[in-house]
Motif scaffolding. Structure first.
Motif, mmCIF file in Angstrom:
data_model
loop_
_atom_site.group_PDB
_atom_site.id
_atom_site.type_symbol
_atom_site.label_atom_id
_atom_site.label_comp_id
_atom_site.label_asym_id
_atom_site.label_seq_id
_atom_site.Cartn_x
_atom_site.Cartn_y
_atom_site.Cartn_z
ATOM 1 N N ARG A 1 0.052 9.646 1.395
ATOM 2 C CA ARG A 1 1.074 9.147 1.684
ATOM 3 C C ARG A 1 2.153 8.990 2.548
ATOM 4 O O ARG A 1 2.821 8.149 4.017
ATOM 5 C CB ARG A 1 2.362 9.590 0.717
ATOM 6 C CG ARG A 1 3.553 9.224 0.253
ATOM 7 C CD ARG A 1 4.109 10.099 -0.541
ATOM 8 N NE ARG A 1 4.807 11.410 -0.013
ATOM 9 C CZ ARG A 1 5.967 12.160 -0.665
ATOM 10 N NH1 ARG A 1 6.066 12.277 -1.597
ATOM 11 N NH2 ARG A 1 5.710 13.076 0.321
ATOM 12 N N GLN B 1 2.657 10.591 -7.241
ATOM 13 C CA GLN B 1 4.160 11.186 -7.556
ATOM 14 C C GLN B 1 3.270 11.647 -8.931
ATOM 15 O O GLN B 1 3.813 13.224 -9.374
ATOM 16 C CB GLN B 1 5.313 10.117 -8.244
ATOM 17 C CG GLN B 1 6.450 10.193 -6.901
ATOM 18 C CD GLN B 1 6.930 9.000 -7.516
ATOM 19 O OE1 GLN B 1 7.227 8.556 -8.786
ATOM 20 N NE2 GLN B 1 8.349 8.501 -6.543
ATOM 21 N N LYS B 2 2.420 10.851 -8.637
ATOM 22 C CA LYS B 2 1.072 11.838 -10.462
ATOM 23 C C LYS B 2 0.502 12.462 -10.176
ATOM 24 O O LYS B 2 -0.422 13.133 -10.908
ATOM 25 C CB LYS B 2 0.751 9.871 -10.660
ATOM 26 C CG LYS B 2 1.914 9.669 -11.491
ATOM 27 C CD LYS B 2 0.887 8.569 -12.110
ATOM 28 C CE LYS B 2 1.981 7.103 -12.695
ATOM 29 N NZ LYS B 2 1.581 6.106 -13.234
ATOM 30 N N GLN B 3 0.133 12.838 -8.872
ATOM 31 C CA GLN B 3 -0.273 14.124 -7.908
ATOM 32 C C GLN B 3 -2.015 13.331 -7.917
ATOM 33 O O GLN B 3 -3.040 14.363 -8.291
ATOM 34 C CB GLN B 3 -0.508 15.486 -8.802
ATOM 35 C CG GLN B 3 1.065 15.747 -9.033
ATOM 36 C CD GLN B 3 0.947 17.303 -9.185
ATOM 37 O OE1 GLN B 3 -0.210 18.090 -9.490
ATOM 38 N NE2 GLN B 3 1.683 18.136 -9.316
ATOM 39 N N ASN C 1 0.667 -1.008 0.347
ATOM 40 C CA ASN C 1 0.272 0.269 0.420
ATOM 41 C C ASN C 1 0.698 1.490 -0.118
ATOM 42 O O ASN C 1 0.550 2.203 -0.718
ATOM 43 C CB ASN C 1 -1.177 0.101 0.788
ATOM 44 C CG ASN C 1 -2.083 -0.844 1.255
ATOM 45 O OD1 ASN C 1 -2.365 -1.248 -0.130
ATOM 46 N ND2 ASN C 1 -2.326 -1.085 2.491
ATOM 47 N N TYR C 2 1.852 1.128 0.781
ATOM 48 C CA TYR C 2 2.274 2.293 1.009
ATOM 49 C C TYR C 2 3.581 2.940 -0.828
ATOM 50 O O TYR C 2 3.306 4.260 -1.333
ATOM 51 C CB TYR C 2 3.297 2.197 2.208
ATOM 52 C CG TYR C 2 5.125 2.862 1.837
ATOM 53 C CD1 TYR C 2 4.715 4.336 2.544
ATOM 54 C CD2 TYR C 2 6.435 2.891 1.667
ATOM 55 C CE1 TYR C 2 5.423 4.958 1.927
ATOM 56 C CE2 TYR C 2 7.248 4.329 1.165
ATOM 57 C CZ TYR C 2 7.176 5.429 1.680
ATOM 58 O OH TYR C 2 7.963 6.445 2.026
ATOM 59 N N GLN C 3 4.117 1.462 -0.960
ATOM 60 C CA GLN C 3 4.334 1.903 -2.498
ATOM 61 C C GLN C 3 3.967 2.155 -3.793
ATOM 62 O O GLN C 3 3.689 3.148 -3.910
ATOM 63 C CB GLN C 3 4.843 0.174 -3.096
ATOM 64 C CG GLN C 3 5.960 0.527 -3.938
ATOM 65 C CD GLN C 3 6.868 1.551 -3.558
ATOM 66 O OE1 GLN C 3 7.576 1.429 -3.125
ATOM 67 N NE2 GLN C 3 7.360 2.282 -5.321
ATOM 68 N N ARG C 4 2.294 1.622 -3.434
ATOM 69 C CA ARG C 4 1.689 2.386 -4.102
ATOM 70 C C ARG C 4 1.334 3.956 -4.081
ATOM 71 O O ARG C 4 0.660 4.487 -4.947
ATOM 72 C CB ARG C 4 -0.393 1.301 -4.036
ATOM 73 C CG ARG C 4 0.749 0.392 -5.340
ATOM 74 C CD ARG C 4 -1.679 -0.455 -4.946
ATOM 75 N NE ARG C 4 -1.467 -0.598 -4.222
ATOM 76 C CZ ARG C 4 -2.265 -1.923 -3.256
ATOM 77 N NH1 ARG C 4 -1.037 -2.747 -4.404
ATOM 78 N NH2 ARG C 4 -2.329 -2.378 -2.321
ATOM 79 N N THR C 5 1.254 4.267 -3.038
ATOM 80 C CA THR C 5 0.622 5.030 -2.557
ATOM 81 C C THR C 5 1.446 6.340 -2.853
ATOM 82 O O THR C 5 1.163 7.564 -3.393
ATOM 83 C CB THR C 5 0.485 5.194 -1.466
ATOM 84 O OG1 THR C 5 -0.445 4.993 -0.741
ATOM 85 C CG2 THR C 5 0.237 6.965 -0.908
ATOM 86 N N VAL C 6 2.907 5.762 -3.520
ATOM 87 C CA VAL C 6 4.168 6.765 -3.419
ATOM 88 C C VAL C 6 3.559 7.392 -4.929
ATOM 89 O O VAL C 6 4.102 8.426 -5.308
ATOM 90 C CB VAL C 6 5.095 5.892 -3.003
ATOM 91 C CG1 VAL C 6 6.168 6.736 -3.947
ATOM 92 C CG2 VAL C 6 5.763 6.659 -1.240
ATOM 93 N N ASP C 7 3.882 5.851 -5.385
ATOM 94 C CA ASP C 7 3.478 6.358 -6.828
ATOM 95 C C ASP C 7 2.438 7.560 -7.574
ATOM 96 O O ASP C 7 2.393 8.201 -8.523
ATOM 97 C CB ASP C 7 3.615 4.532 -7.665
ATOM 98 C CG ASP C 7 4.001 3.682 -7.301
ATOM 99 O OD1 ASP C 7 5.320 4.860 -7.452
ATOM 100 O OD2 ASP C 7 4.287 2.396 -7.586
ATOM 101 N N LEU C 8 1.021 7.307 -6.967
ATOM 102 C CA LEU C 8 0.036 7.871 -7.027
ATOM 103 C C LEU C 8 0.470 9.262 -6.502
ATOM 104 O O LEU C 8 -0.048 10.657 -7.167
ATOM 105 C CB LEU C 8 -0.860 7.552 -6.286
ATOM 106 C CG LEU C 8 -1.929 5.918 -6.551
ATOM 107 C CD1 LEU C 8 -2.855 5.397 -5.639
ATOM 108 C CD2 LEU C 8 -2.625 6.218 -8.245
#
Length: 413
Positions: free
Chosen positions: A180, A171-173, A162-169
């Motif tokens: 995050r 970054q795309k705002q 979940n943390y990795q997905r939140t970081v990716d999202l």
């Protein structure tokens, strides 16, 4: 008037009493071995020896002579040669030793206790066994704790995803910064929870903290133990420690590295060498003593903790200590003296003494090694530097008396 007469009467009585006690003068002293001749022979002898009566000792005083026949021998003169016994000052290796008693203890000792409650699932030792560091001693039932650890590990894996997905999202705002941060915080919480579960799981296995010998086993398989219950004693007996209580007057003389000799009642006649390794920082105010700790090897495993120990601590060593017989030292007031013999003359020498061993005393100051000293007959020495003659042991008293005076024969009838 009456008091004058009374004083005169008392004086007269005193004078009369003194005259009565004094009595008449006694006859001149006469030797018991000679009887005065009777008759004409006595008159002839008196004419032949007119001065005999006047020359006889005590004839005019009415007292016997100063040294009657059969009396004690005359005192040794200051210039006469005195017979004495003597011995040489020898040099030996002497150690200054203080004795003390103490109790033996293991170099390392611990009572094995569980840090968590549980039921014993496995016992990995026997009583009295030798173990190595890290060996498993007791394992508690860990089924519940292991399950909790697996659950936390699964939750942690999901939180990481979940943390990795939140970081990716982020970054795309597509998500906010707050989302995050919350994902990162949840990840850290689950990581800490997994460490806690693993720590609880590890507490179910009790291992040896150091190599040593175990005591008697007091638990059995299936026993339920609580936190802090005593399970078994583990001691490192490869080396032992002995704690000694020494009087505080020795505090300035003890130091690390001094040698000890320890004896035990369990091993009579055998000495175990030890070395002083530590001195307590405090002095016991009740007993005015300081605790010193020594360490001794126990490679053969003969020693056990709690044994009663008798130790001798070597404070100092003197390889050339001067020793003389105890009877050679003569106390005079607060000083000590010996009579040193040089050129057949005795000279009084002040000395300072140290230890006493087997009838001998150490001379710390005042006498050189090899000097000859008087051991018997000191009371006959009248002056410093008096001429002496060394005799064998036991003859100093008889050699100075000389021949005995003849006993007068009884007179015939």
């Amino acid at each position: 008037m009456y008091w004058v007469l009374a004083a005169a009467g008392l004086a007269a009585l005193a004078w009369g009493g003194w005259q009565w006690q004094r009595g008449p003068a006694g006859p001149a002293y006469e030797a018991p071995s000679a009887r005065a001749p009777q008759g004409p022979a006595a008159a002839g002898q008196a004419e032949a020896k007119p001065g005999a009566a006047q020359g006889a000792p005590g004839a005019q005083t009415g007292r016997p002579p100063a040294d009657p026949p059969g009396g004690a021998p005359a005192r040794v003169g200051a210039g006469a040669t005195v017979a004495v016994e003597a011995a040489d000052a020898v040099t030996i290796s002497l150690s200054r030793v203080v004795s003390a008693v103490g109790t033996l203890r293991a170099a390392e000792s611990v009572v094995i206790k569980p840090e968590t409650a549980g039921r014993i699932a496995r016992i990995g030792f026997e009583g009295g066994a030798r173990v190595r560091k890290g060996d498993l001693l007791i394992a508690l039932d860990a089924a519940i704790v292991a399950a909790e650890s697996e659950q936390t590990r699964a939750e942690l894996a999901l939180a990481q995803a979940n943390y990795q997905r939140t970081v990716d999202l982020a970054q795309k705002q597509f998500v906010s910064e707050r989302a995050r941060d919350e994902a990162a915080a949840n990840l850290r919480v689950l990581e800490a929870r997994l460490k806690l579960a693993q720590a609880r799981l590890s507490r179910t296995e009790i291992r040896a903290p150091f190599a040593g010998v175990l005591g008697l086993r007091n638990v059995s398989l299936g026993d339920y133990v609580r936190e802090g219950d005593a399970l078994v004693v583990l001691e490192d007996v490869s080396s032992m420690q002995v704690d000694l209580r020494l009087p505080e007057r020795f505090l300035s003389q003890i130091r690390r590295g001094q040698q000890l000799r320890v004896e035990f009642d369990a091993w009579p006649g055998r000495e175990f060498p030890a070395e002083l390794e530590a001195i307590d920082v405090q002095v016991d105010a009740n007993g005015r003593s300081v605790v010193a700790r020594g360490r001794l090897a126990n490679a053969d495993g003969l020693l056990r903790a709690g044994m009663f120990a008798k130790a001798s601590l070597t404070l100092s060593e003197n390889p050339r200590a001067v020793m003389v017989p105890e009877e050679a030292v003569v106390p005079m007031g607060s000083d000590l003296f010996v009579y040193r013999i040089e050129d057949e003359k005795a000279f009084r020498t002040r000395v300072s003494t140290g230890q006493r061993r087997e009838g001998r005393v150490e001379i710390v100051e005042g006498l050189a090694p090899g000097a000859r000293v008087v051991t018997a007959g000191q009371l006959k020495l009248q002056r410093d530097g008096q001429q002496v003659r060394v005799v064998a042991s036991g003859q100093a008293g008889t050699a100075a008396q000389g021949p005995a005076a003849p006993v007068p024969a009884p007179s015939g009838g």
